[in-house]
Design a protein around this motif. Structure first.
Motif, PDB file in Angstrom:
ATOM      1  N   MET A   1     -13.420   6.002  12.397  1.00  0.00           N
ATOM      2  CA  MET A   1     -12.066   5.444  12.325  1.00  0.00           C
ATOM      3  C   MET A   1     -11.576   5.028  13.715  1.00  0.00           C
ATOM      4  O   MET A   1     -10.874   4.030  13.855  1.00  0.00           O
ATOM      5  CB  MET A   1     -11.094   6.469  11.726  1.00  0.00           C
ATOM      6  N   SER A   2     -11.926   5.820  14.729  1.00  0.00           N
ATOM      7  CA  SER A   2     -11.510   5.459  16.088  1.00  0.00           C
ATOM      8  C   SER A   2     -12.232   4.186  16.525  1.00  0.00           C
ATOM      9  O   SER A   2     -11.676   3.351  17.232  1.00  0.00           O
ATOM     10  CB  SER A   2     -11.761   6.601  17.067  1.00  0.00           C
TER      11      SER A   2
ATOM     12  N   PHE B   1     -13.099   1.798  14.431  1.00  0.00           N
ATOM     13  CA  PHE B   1     -12.437   0.700  13.729  1.00  0.00           C
ATOM     14  C   PHE B   1     -11.179   0.235  14.471  1.00  0.00           C
ATOM     15  O   PHE B   1     -10.981  -0.959  14.697  1.00  0.00           O
ATOM     16  CB  PHE B   1     -12.065   1.076  12.299  1.00  0.00           C
ATOM     17  N   ILE B   2     -10.337   1.170  14.848  1.00  0.00           N
ATOM     18  CA  ILE B   2      -9.061   0.751  15.436  1.00  0.00           C
ATOM     19  C   ILE B   2      -9.303   0.055  16.781  1.00  0.00           C
ATOM     20  O   ILE B   2      -8.642  -0.924  17.132  1.00  0.00           O
ATOM     21  CB  ILE B   2      -8.064   1.926  15.548  1.00  0.00           C
TER      22      ILE B   2
END
Lengths: 416, 416, 416
Positions: free
Chosen positions: B109-110, B112-113
Motif C-alpha cells: 500500500m505504501s 501504491f501511494i
C-alpha cells in the motif's frame, strides 16, 4: 538484544508520532490560508490573527489543563474526567524494557503534541464559520474554554476511555470527536453572532460574498490534505511491526482515495447544478471526503473509501446550499464540511467495521453534538453579555482589519 | 529476535515510503501555486481548479487501473503490460518473516501511494503548458486517459520491468519516465490547442504575458524543491541499513546541490542575456536542476551533481527562449523545465553510472517521447472532435475563470 | 543480530536527520514568504529573488567549503579551523558495526544537508533586515562570504568543538550561533546601507511602511514554526533509543509551547500598547518565542518553556519599537526577532541547564556578535567600494523589482 529491539521500536513509534504531529500542526496553516482566501479583503488580517492566535491558545490551554482532562489518570466517572495541570514525566527506560502489553511503546510527550494539535484543529473549524463578524478577543476567550474544557471532556468520553468508548462508539480519528464537534460549536457560534450584514436580503434573497484570494484558499486545501495524512495516519498510534505498518499505509491510501473522490463528485455535482465548476465546492469536496473517511480510514477497501468520500463530496455541496436556505451564514462552509460530512462519516463506519452499531454511532453523535452545542451556547452567551460578540454595524462595514488590528491585508491594491 | 528485526525493518521502510509519498503529494500544491502565479488573474481560478482536480483524477485513475497497468503481476510481454483493477491484499507477516531476497520488505500500500503521486506529477506538467486556453473538462478527460493508461504503459516499460528496463535504460527517479514523459504530452497538447491569443504578433513579435502573482509562483518552486526530496529520496526504495541510509542521504545532498546550482546558473545567464535577473528564470533554473539530477541522483559526487544541475539551469533559459522563437506557447516553461532538462538529465547519467549506455539512454528517450507524444495527439484529437479543446475567442478574452468556474480569483482588486 | 540492530539504528537516525533537514530547508520558503509579505509590492520580486538565490548560494558555498570550515577534521586551533573542499566519503558498514562510543551512528551526508540548511537560515535573517534598498548581486556576494567563511568559523567555535565549546558556552540549536549571529550581520548591513527613503522624517517622525501582502507573511510564520520542529528537534542528533526519543519529543513540546506563549504575550502587549492587535507583532511574537527556546529546548519543563517564550514575545515588541526609535530600519523586524530574542534565549539557558554559566553565555554572545558584526562590516565595506550596496534614489523610488528583475510581483493590480 531484546532491550535494543524494544528501544529502537519505541524510537520509531515516537518518531512516527512526532512526524504525524508536524503534519497536523501544519493544518493550522491550512485553515488559516483557506479562511483568509475565502473572506473579503477587509476582514483578512483579522481572520489571520484569529487563526494564528487560536493555534497558540489551543496549544497552551491544552498543555496547562486540556490534555489532563481528556486523558485523566484517575477519572471520576465515564462522564466526568478529572482535573490536573501540566504534564508528568515521560516513560522511563525501565518501564519500556519491562515489555508486555502494558509497557509504554512511545513517548508520552509525543502523544501530547499529537493530541494538542487535534485540539487546535477543532477550534480552527469555528473560526471559519464566524468569519467577518465576530470580535477577536471574545473569540479567543471562547477558544480558551473550548480547548481547555469543552473539547477535552467530549474527547475523554471517547478517546480517554469514557462512557462513549465503553458504549462501543467507533470514531477512529475523529469525524465526530474532532470535526463534527468543531462544527457543532461553530453552529452555536453562527446562531449566536448572526449572519454578516447584507448576506441575506429581503424576500429570501441570498447575496453571494466571494472570497478575495482564491489561490490562498486552494493552498489551504492542499495543506489540509497533506496534514490529514498525519491526522489519520498518526491515529493508528503505532507503526513498528508488519501489521501496524500495513495499517498506516492502508490509512494513507484510503484517506487519499476518499479526498480525491470527494473532490471529483463535488466538482461534477457543482457543474451539474450550477453549470459551472465552482472552485470553492471543489475545495470543500476534497475536505468533505477527508472528513468522511476520518471515522474509519483503516477498515474499508480503497474502493469503499472512494465511495465514502464521493458521497461526502455530494453531501457537502447540498449542505452548503441548504445552510444558505436556512440563513445560517458560514462564509467558508465549515459546518457543512466538518459537520454534515462528519455525520455521514460516522455512520459510514457501519459499512466496514463490524464493531460499530447503528445505535452506538447515533448516541455518540447526538451526545457529542448536544454537549458541544449547548456548552458553546452557554459560554458564548456569557461572553456576549460581558465582552460582546459582534462589532458595531459601522465597524463591520469598515472591516474587522482596521478595527481590530489597525492594518490592512493588501494596503497597496486598489479595491473595487 | 530475527522476526522482531524483520518486522521493525519493514516498518521503517514503509514509514520512509509514506513520508516520501507525503512530500511528493505536496508537489501537487507546488505545481498549483507555480502555475497560478504565472498565469493572468483572469485564468487563475481555472488553473487552480485544473490542478486540484487533476491530482484527484490521477490518484483515482491510478488506483482503479493505472497501478496495475504499470506493475502488472502477469505481463503479456515487454511492451504490453496487462489489465486488472483495484489493489490486492498487502503482505502477510508470514511472507515478511520468510526473509531472503524475495521477501517483501515494505507495505504494498505504501508503494501504491508513492507511485500514485508520481502519476499526478506527470499530469501536472501538462496543465502548466496549456494554461489559459484549454477547457477544463476536456483537460480532465485527457487526465483520465493519461494517468490510467498512457503514463502507466510507459512506466511499465521501465519501472515495471518491461522492455526498456531489459534493454538497460537507466532512469533512477524519472527524468524521462516522469518529467520528459509529461513534457511530451504537454508538447502534444500545446500543438493541438495552439498559442494564447495575442502571444505571437505579426512579424515574429513575441508579446510577454507576465504572471499575476509572483510570490505564489515562488512558493510553488519552494514546495516543488521540498517535495523533490521525497521524489528522489523515496525512489531508492529502501533506507533500513547502512548502505541504503547512506544512499538516501547522498540523494538528498545531490538533489539539493543540483537544484541550487541550476538556480544560480540560470540567474547568471538571465542577468547576462537580459541585463536583469528574471525571477521566472531563477525559479525554472532550480526546477531544471532538479529534473536534471532525477535520472541519477545517487551515483554522482556532490561536485558532479552541481555541474549537472548547473548545465540544466543554463539549458532551461535557452530552451524557454527557443520555444518562444518556435511559437510554442508554454506559459510556465513546463516543456523546457521537464522536457529539455529531462533529456539532458538522462544523458548525464552516462557520467556517473557505468551501467548506462548511450544507445540505451537514447532508445529509452526516443521511445518514451514517441509513445507519449503520439498517444497524446490521438487522444486529444478525439477529444477535440467530440468535446472541443478550446474556448471561443470571446471566452478566452474574458478569461477562463468566469467561463468555466463562474468566479474570479481576486474579485476585489481593481485591474489595470 | 547485533549487526542488524546497529544497521537499523543507523538507518533510523539517518532518516530522522533527513526529515529534520527537509523541515529546515522548508524554512527558506518561510523566510521568503514572510519577507515578501512584509515589503511593498514594488520590492517584492526582488526580495523573492534574494531569498531564492541566497538559499542556493548558501547550500553551494557550504558544500564547497563552509562545511569543512565549520567541522574541520584537523583544526589549526580553537579559533582557526582549517580549509578543505567538498565532502569526503560516507561511513563504511565496518565502521558502524565496530560499535562503541566512537562508531558513527548516522550518515555523514545526512549531517551535511542538515547543517547546510542551517547556514541558509542564518543568511535569510539578513535578507529581511536590508529589504527594499540593497542591490541584489552585492547581497549575493555577501551571502557567499557569509556562508562559506564568516558563519562557519563562528559555528566552528561552538559546534565544531572550538574555543567557545571548550569554554562551556551552551547553545543547543543556535539562539546565538545561528539566530543572533544572523542578526549581528543584519545589524551591520542595516548600518551600512542606511534606512529606506522616507522611513524616518524630520523631527523624529517615524513613518510606518506597511507590508503589501499579510496572508503571505502569515504563511511564512507558519512555515517557519513548522520548520523549527526540524531545527530544534534535529539538533538532538539522535532519536534511536528511549532516552533520545523522549528528548526529541520533549524538544517538540517545548518548542511549540514557547512559540505559542511568545505569540500570545506579543499579542497582549501589542493590544495593550497600541490598542490594536497588530498582526506583524503576533507573527514576530511567535518567532521570538521560537528563537528564545532554541538555545535550550530540552532541559526546561513545558511550563518553563512557556515562560521563556512569553518573555521572548514581550521583548520582541519592545525591541521593534526601540529599533525604530534608534532609526535602525528593519522592515521585517529580523534583528529584534533573531537578535534581541536570541540574547534572551541564550541567558535563559541558565534557568534549566546547570552546565551553563553566566560568564560562558556572556563570552559566547559577545564573541559571536563581535565576529559576525565586524566581519560583516569589513566585507560590506569592500563590496560598497567595489560594487556599491544601494540603488540610486530614483531606482529606489521606482522599486527594486523593475530595476533588478525587470518585472512586477503583481503586474495586473492597480495600486493606490
Amino acid at each position: 538484544m531484546e532491550g535494543n529491539y524494544l528501544q529502537l521500536s519505541y524510537a520509531l513509534d515516537t518518531f512516527y508520532f512526532l512526524m504525524s504531529a508536524v503534519l497536523v500542526m501544519w493544518m493550522a496553516a491550512g485553515f488559516a490560508m483557506l479562511e483568509a482566501g475565502l473572506v473579503r479583503s477587509k476582514n483578512t488580517v483579522e481572520i489571520l490573527t484569529k487563526n494564528a492566535l487560536l493555534y497558540s491558545v489551543a496549544c497552551t490551554a491544552f498543555l496547562i489543563v486540556g490534555y489532563n482532562v481528556m486523558y485523566p489518570g484517575d477519572p471520576i466517572n465515564g462522564f466526568i474526567p478529572n482535573l490536573s495541570f501540566l504534564l508528568g514525566a515521560d516513560n522511563t527506560v525501565e518501564a519500556v524494557l519491562a515489555g508486555g502489553d502494558d509497557a509504554p511503546y512511545y513517548s508520552g510527550m509525543s502523544d501530547f503534541i499529537f493530541q494538542a494539535v487535534f485540539a487546535a484543529a477543532t477550534m480552527s473549524i469555528v473560526s471559519g464559520a464566524i468569519a467577518e463578524r465576530m470580535k477577536l478577543w471574545p473569540f479567543l476567550v471562547f477558544a480558551v474554554v473550548m480547548t481547555a474544557f469543552i473539547y477535552p471532556v467530549e474527547g475523554y468520553w471517547k478517546w480517554g476511555g469514557g462512557w462513549l468508548d465503553q458504549l462501543g462508539f467507533q470514531d477512529f480519528a475523529g469525524s465526530v470527536v474532532v470535526h463534527m464537534a468543531g462544527a457543532s460549536a461553530a453552529l452555536a457560534a453562527v446562531i449566536m453572532v448572526g449572519a454578516r450584514k447584507g448576506k441575506y436580503g429581503p424576500n429570501g434573497k441570498i447575496n453571494p460574498i466571494p472570497g478575495a484570494n482564491l489561490p490562498m484558499a486552494t493552498l489551504g486545501m492542499f495543506i489540509l490534505w497533506m496534514g490529514w495524512f498525519g491526522f489519520n495516519g498518526g491515529s493508528e498510534l503505532m507503526v513498528s511491526n508488519v501489521d501496524e505498518a500495513n495499517a498506516v499505509a492502508a490509512i494513507f491510501v484510503n484517506t487519499n482515495a476518499a479526498a480525491a473522490a470527494g473532490m471529483i463528485s463535488a466538482a461534477l455535482l457543482s457543474k451539474f447544478m450550477f453549470g459551472k465548476t465552482d472552485l470553492t465546492m471543489v475545495l470543500n469536496g476534497a475536505l468533505a471526503g477527508l472528513v468522511s473517511i476520518t471515522a474509519e480510514p483503516l477498515a474499508p477497501t480503497p474502493g469503499l473509501a472512494m465511495i465514502i468520500g464521493a458521497v461526502g463530496g455530494l453531501i457537502v455541496v447540498l449542505s452548503v446550499v441548504l445552510m444558505d436556505k436556512m440563513k445560517l451564514d458560514d462564509p467558508v462552509g465549515a459546518i457543512s464540511v466538518h459537520g454534515t460530512a462528519g455525520i455521514w462519516g460516522i455512520f459510514a463506519v457501519l459499512f466496514s467495521n463490524s464493531d460499530a452499531t447503528f445505535m452506538g454511532q447515533l448516541i455518540g453523535t447526538v451526545a457529542t453534538f448536544a454537549w458541544m452545542f449547548i456548552m458553546s451556547i452557554i459560554v458564548l452567551f456569557i461572553i456576549k453579555k460581558t465582552m460582546g460578540l459582534r462589532p458595531t454595524e459601522e465597524e463591520e462595514m469598515e472591516g474587522m482589519d482596521i478595527q481590530e488590528c489597525g492594518m490592512e491585508a493588501y494596503p497597496e491594491f486598489d479595491q473595487k
